[in-house]
Each structure stands twice: as C-alpha cells, then as structure tokens.
Design a protein around this motif. Sequence first.
Motif, PDB file in Angstrom:
ATOM      1  N   ALA A 296      52.902  84.541 102.981  1.00 25.43           N
ATOM      2  CA  ALA A 296      51.950  84.299 104.068  1.00 25.43           C
ATOM      3  C   ALA A 296      50.510  84.696 103.742  1.00 25.43           C
ATOM      4  N   THR A 316      54.066  81.774 113.476  1.00 27.34           N
ATOM      5  CA  THR A 316      54.692  80.687 112.724  1.00 27.34           C
ATOM      6  C   THR A 316      55.731  79.943 113.554  1.00 27.34           C
ATOM      7  N   VAL A 346      56.278  81.045 102.858  1.00 21.99           N
ATOM      8  CA  VAL A 346      55.897  79.886 103.662  1.00 21.99           C
ATOM      9  C   VAL A 346      56.791  78.693 103.334  1.00 21.99           C
TER      10      VAL A 346
END
Length: 358
Positions: A296, A316, A346
């Motif tokens: 992230a 998120t 991610v």
Amino acid sequence: MALSIGIVGLPNVGKSTLFTALTKKGGLAANYPFATIDPNVGIVDVPDERLNKLAELVNPARIVPASVEFVDIAGLVKGANEGEGLGNQFLANIRNCDAICEVVRYFSDPNVMRETGRQGEFVDPVADADTIQTELILADLGSLERSIPKLEKEAKRDKENAPKLAIAKKLQDWLNEGKWAADMEMTDDERAAAHDLFLLTMKPMLYVANVDEDKVSETPAPINGHQPIPICAEVEAELAELDAEEAAEYLESLGLEKSGLETLAQAAYRLLGLQSYFTAGPKEVRAWTVRIGAKAPEAAGVIHSDFERGFIKAKTISYEDYIALGGETGAREAGKLRMEGKDYVVQDGDVMEFMFNV
C-alpha cells in the motif's frame, strides 16, 4: 510510473505506420530504409472498461486512464551492433526503454522495399526476428566485453563487487550461445546485480505480426517461443481516422471485437508485470499504475511521494464489491470497506483512498 516501450524492427516492416496509428500522431512513414532517424514518442492510453463502470457510479468531472509511452525507433539492420546503418544511435534509444515491441513483417507488398534490397513479396518473419535478436545479443556481448575488465578490477578492490562480476561472466557465456539474457534462470540477487549491466536482452519482449488485412483475425505462428499479436498497421491507420461509431462498425466488418492497438497496449502493460488500482471521486476517476506485488505505501507513492512517506492507512474496496454494492456507501454498509495498513499487498482493481501525515 512512466512506462516506455521501444518499437523496433527491420526497415519498412510498418513500424512508423503502426506508431502513427497507435498514437494518432503524425510521424514520417516512408517505404525506404532509415525514413525514421530520430525516435518519435507518443503516449497511449491503456483501455480499461472498469474506468467507465466506476464513472457511471461516481459521475466524475473527468476519467484518466493509465498510459504507456511508445517510442518509434528507426529500423535496425544486420551489423547494427557494429554501427551499421545508424546502429549505435538505435541501440542507445532501445537501451532507454523499459521493454521492446518488435514489429515483424508478415504482409506481402511488392512495392515496399526490404533492407536487403529484396522486393516485398519475399516474407520470412522468423529470419527477420532472428536478425534483430542477433544484433541485440551481439550488442550486449560487446557491452560485457568492455565491462568485465572494469568489474574485475573493482572486485579485486572490494569483494562486494564480486556478485556483479560473476553474473556478468555467466551472462556472457549464455549470450554466446545465442540466447536472450532475460531467459536465463537467475536468483533474485543475481537479477539485481544484472540490472546494473543495462543489457538490451534483459528487457521484456513482445512481438507484433504486421499482417495483411485478410489475415488479421488469424493466429500467427510463434516466434522464439512467443505468440505474436496480429495487427494490420494499415487497418489501424484507417481506424485512427474514424470516429468511435465508425471504428466499431469497421472492426465488426473484420470480425474483430477490439482493435489490435487495444490488445497491444494491454499486452505491453502485462508484459512489465503491472496492474492498476483506482481512485474515484467527483473530480476524477483515475487508474494508477503499480507493479504487481506492491504494498500500500508504494501504491500511495505513485500519486505523490508525500503519500508514501507519511502513509497511515488505505481505505480499500475491491472493484467487484464497489460495482456490485453501488459505490463506497454501499460497500461500507455491507462491511466491504477495509482499512489496510503498510503490509497490505495491492490487488488489481482495488479502489483506494490514502490517509497520510507529513
């Protein structure tokens, strides 16, 4: 994250025609060798239907897709590694790119000259691809021949330089067998040491088969173990001049769902091991490019270095949840909005908002 793809090939294989269509930018296209001397550069959007789906929910002022930079590099010829043609200049331009896209001639046209002087009806894509590969391998061998003596001196002065010398010699042996450097098995440490050697053949490669119009829906035979992307540069040039509705009708008449250029942009994106995450708000819906496996804070740094330096958390939502639940409010109510920390990896399509403090 700026991505640069060098478009290479022998002279007169359709590189400049393809580039002009790809970027809708006027570049010189001519049927004689070295029509392109200085590299043209153009930015191409990476098509992603997910952006439009997000925009339908958010209604932003603008949509910003991810992009790839394409560089139209002049045609290589046999002997380019020794400076034949404009070889040294061409190879330097390739060295500055992240990946290589080689256009290979599959089309037949007796009016288009080949660099050997043979007329256009003679088509030998495998031999042409081998010529380019050989020139790049020879260029790398020349680079290693110059680098290894320096590395030997550095390794004697400091043992920490020994791994770089070892991988340089290992790669030299591999390249002498006519093999692409990127295909050699390496440990992570070896690959890191090899990176600083700046070898052309360490770059990822994809092939474009420039085919006749009636062959554009067929699958070309593999080249060096890679499946070429079939594109008719002339068709793409025509598509570039049409509006969206006309282009869609033209593609349908050819039996295609999307243009070859869309396929190429997406393939180049995947080739470099990249993915997109999204930000979505009233000002814009935007795709951001990040490497697969990035955590992230690194993703935040793509937007601004301050976001990475002062990273706290990342709000998120997966793309699927965002769409299925009607946006951020629905995702929050359904418990699908997550607060992720520094160790979060991610995922492609994540819709993210970063909290930071600097």
